[in-house]
Each structure stands twice: as structure tokens, then as C-alpha cells.
Design a protein around this motif. Structure first.
Motif, short mmCIF file in Angstrom:
data_model
loop_
_atom_site.label_atom_id
_atom_site.label_comp_id
_atom_site.label_asym_id
_atom_site.label_seq_id
_atom_site.Cartn_x
_atom_site.Cartn_y
_atom_site.Cartn_z
N VAL A 1 26.11 50.96 36.76
CA VAL A 1 27.45 50.38 36.91
C VAL A 1 27.36 48.98 37.53
O VAL A 1 28.01 48.04 37.07
CB VAL A 1 28.35 51.30 37.75
N LEU A 2 26.53 48.85 38.55
CA LEU A 2 26.34 47.53 39.17
C LEU A 2 25.73 46.54 38.18
O LEU A 2 26.10 45.36 38.16
CB LEU A 2 25.44 47.67 40.40
N LEU A 3 24.80 47.00 37.37
CA LEU A 3 24.18 46.13 36.37
C LEU A 3 25.20 45.62 35.37
O LEU A 3 25.25 44.43 35.06
CB LEU A 3 23.06 46.88 35.65
N VAL A 4 26.02 46.53 34.87
CA VAL A 4 27.02 46.13 33.88
C VAL A 4 28.05 45.20 34.50
O VAL A 4 28.44 44.18 33.89
CB VAL A 4 27.70 47.39 33.30
N LEU A 5 28.50 45.50 35.71
CA LEU A 5 29.47 44.63 36.37
C LEU A 5 28.88 43.25 36.63
O LEU A 5 29.55 42.23 36.45
CB LEU A 5 29.93 45.27 37.68
N ALA A 6 27.61 43.21 37.06
CA ALA A 6 26.96 41.92 37.31
C ALA A 6 26.83 41.13 36.02
O ALA A 6 26.98 39.90 36.02
CB ALA A 6 25.59 42.14 37.95
N ALA A 7 26.52 41.81 34.91
CA ALA A 7 26.38 41.11 33.64
C ALA A 7 27.71 40.58 33.13
O ALA A 7 27.79 39.46 32.59
CB ALA A 7 25.75 42.05 32.60
N ILE A 8 28.78 41.35 33.31
CA ILE A 8 30.09 40.94 32.80
C ILE A 8 30.71 39.84 33.67
O ILE A 8 31.27 38.87 33.15
CB ILE A 8 31.02 42.16 32.71
N PHE A 9 30.61 40.00 34.98
CA PHE A 9 31.27 39.08 35.89
C PHE A 9 30.27 38.16 36.60
O PHE A 9 30.45 37.83 37.78
CB PHE A 9 32.08 39.86 36.93
N SER A 10 29.23 37.76 35.90
CA SER A 10 28.20 36.91 36.51
C SER A 10 28.78 35.61 37.04
O SER A 10 28.45 35.17 38.15
CB SER A 10 27.11 36.59 35.48
N SER A 11 29.65 34.99 36.26
CA SER A 11 30.20 33.70 36.67
C SER A 11 31.05 33.80 37.93
O SER A 11 31.15 32.83 38.70
CB SER A 11 31.04 33.10 35.53
#
Length: 312
Positions: free
Chosen positions: A17-27
Motif C-alpha cells: 500500500v505504501l509503495l502504491v501510494l508513493a508511486a501515485i503521489f510522488s510529486s
């Protein structure tokens, strides 16, 4: 194991979940730009060490780029490479596996010999050669990984197809005059989807490691893109003085691969009918064995004979 629990592993779920959130909201999550550096800010240690700064919680690399921002943006690259490469390889390999397993004969022999050739190739060496020849880029890395990955899908799906096509419902569809394409689409493919999901999940960790290896060797995603493998390669010359450049992207890769493998193991236990039956039998309480009727009758005769003997 019969008594094994099939509950979703909280560690794997949390990390993914953290990986996906980091990938989506990187900016939004990254405190700094992952590619812009300031040479006057190079090799700043993490915030808990002497000389650390709050603007760079995990320190900076030799070019003054924020390590935390690069790790966050690196999750996007790893996730995109995994999803696209597995999607391409899975689609192609599954199609060949279905055709090979259902058609059999010469078609099966030819396709499986091609699959054997693909499985026998030294993955890292061939990937390095292909990417180096076609020049490193995101697209070429994805295509090369997909090219090396499809035989794994083809071999496994072919085995599942051989088992499913022997079922009665497939024979009835053949007798009813259904075409091969209709039978594969309506009967065989839905039954191999659980296996396909498990294979795809387990291959995510492999793809992340392969992409990281290619980036580490300089033939993966080209700089200044914040790929985890490229970050590890950038910091290998500073392990004694600036260990954080290599440590944090390495930890991110380690945790991601571990979480994906745990999730794949859980999916295998959850979707495999045999393992579900074993789990159900282990979970069911043992009922006391019923006393045979013959024994009751015999005991009745014995008690009657004893009573008559007493009266006599």
C-alpha cells in the motif's frame, strides 16, 4: 501445511500500500526534486546524524540530490516497469500456453521447444546484451524484460490447460460443436486465471530485482532518473563515508520484493483448491466416531445372557 492460516499478511499489505501510494503521489510526497541537485549540498548525512538537515531527512548524494525524494520517485519507476513488463509477458505467454495445451500435437511441440529455449537463456547476460545493443531507455528495458519473462507464463499455463481440457464440461462443449476459440475463452481461460494471478504476483519481485540489476550495471533506466538500482550504483563508491546513498534504496527494494513474495505465497494458498480443502479439513472440529450398530446389538445380547445366567 494443513493447519496453515490463509489470512492476508499485514506486513506485505502495508508495504505494498505504501509503495502504491508513493508511486501515485510522488510529486506530493517528495520534499525535493529527484533530479535537480545542488553541489553545495552534496553528501549531507541523514537528519539524525551530526550535520544533518531537516530539508533532507535521508541525506543527499554526491550531486546534492535529496535521497528521500529519489527513493519515493524510484517506487514509481519500479512499479511501472513491473506492471507493464508483466502485462506484456503475461498476455503473450498465456496466449501461447492456452494454444499449446489445448491444441497439442505438433503445435504443442513447436511452442514448447521455443519456451524451453527461452527458459534456458541466461537472463541477466541476455538482458544486458539486448539493452546495451538497443541503448538504455525505459521502453527498451520493459521490452527486454517482457521478452525474457513470457516463457514462465507459457509453461505454467500450458500445464494448467492440459488438466482443464480433460474435464467433462470441455468434452460436452466439443460434442456440442463449439469452436476451439470459444472453448478456450469460455471454459479454459477462466479456470487458469487463479494460477495466472499467482504467477504474476510472484514475478513482480523478480522484475524489480532484474530492473535494479540492469540499472546497477548501467544498462537499465538511464540517469538522472531515480531508479533504485541506479541509486545503489551511484553510492557504491561512498560506502565508507556516505553509506545512506546506497542503504535506503537497497532497503526499499528489499522490503518491496519481500512483501510481494509474501503476498504471492498467500494468494497461492488462498486460490489453490487443494490447499483450501486441506485448510477446511484442518479447521473443522473432529467429531467423535459413531459407535457401530453391530457393537450395540452384541452388547445387548451379552447383557441379556448375563441376566439369564444370574436368574438361573
Amino acid at each position: 501445511m494443513p493447519g496453515r492460516r490463509r489470512e492476508l499478511p499485514w506486513f506485505a499489505g502495508s508495504v505494498l500500500v505504501l509503495l502504491v501510494l508513493a508511486a501515485i503521489f510522488s510529486s506530493s510526497l517528495a520534499p525535493q526534486s529527484p533530479t535537480d541537485g545542488d553541489i553545495t549540498q552534496k553528501l549531507i548525512p541523514p537528519i539524525w546524524m551530526e550535520g544533518g538537515e531537516g530539508a533532507h531527512p535521508l541525506g543527499t548524494d554526491r550531486f546534492g540530490r535529496d535521497v528521500l525524494s529519489r527513493v519515493i520517485y524510484g517506487s514509481r519507476i519500479s512499479l511501472l516497469v513491473s506492471l507493464i513488463a508483466i502485462g506484456v509477458a503475461g498476455t503473450f505467454g498465456t496466449a501461447l500456453g492456452l494454444i499449446s495445451g489445448y491444441r497439442g500435437g505438433l503445435t504443442d511441440a513447436i511452442l514448447m521447444r521455443l519456451t524451453d529455449v527461452g527458459l534456458s537463456l541466461p537472463t541477466i547476460l541476455i538482458a544486458v546484451v539486448l539493452v546495451a545493443v538497443s541503448e538504455p531507455s525505459f521502453r527498451n528495458v520493459v521490452l527486454v524484460i517482457a521478452l525474457l519473462l513470457w516463457p514462465r507464463f507459457a509453461r505454467q499455463i500450458r500445464g494448467e490447460t492440459l488438466a482443464v481440457k480433460e474435464q467433462d464440461f470441455v468434452a460436452l462443449a466439443v460434442v456440442a460443436g463449439r469452436s476451439s476459440a470459444w472453448i478456450i475463452r469460455r471454459h479454459i481461460f477462466p479456470n487458469v486465471v487463479p494460477t495466472l494471478l499467482v504467477i504474476s504476483t510472484l514475478q513482480v519481485g523478480y522484475v524489480i530485482l532484474l530492473e535494479g540489476t540492469l540499472s546497477f550495471l548501467g544498462v537499465g533506466v538511464p540517469p538522472p532518473n531515480p531508479a533504485w538500482g541506479l541509486m545503489i550504483a551511484d553510492g557504491r563508491g561512498f560506502l565508507a563515508t556516505a553509506w545512506w546513498i546506497t542503504l535506503f534504496p537497497g532497503l526499499a527494494m528489499l522490503l518491496t520484493v519481500l512483501a510481494v513474495n509474501l503476498l504471492g505465497d498467500w494468494l497461492r494458498d488462498h486460490l489453490d483448491p487443494k490447499l483450501r480443502q486441506l485448510g477446511s479439513r484442518a479447521a473443522a472440529p473432529e467429531e467423535p466416531a459413531a459407535e457401530p450398530a453391530g457393537r450395540t446389538v452384541s452388547e445387548g445380547h451379552a447383557h441379556g445372557a448375563a441376566a439369564r445366567a444370574d436368574r438361573a
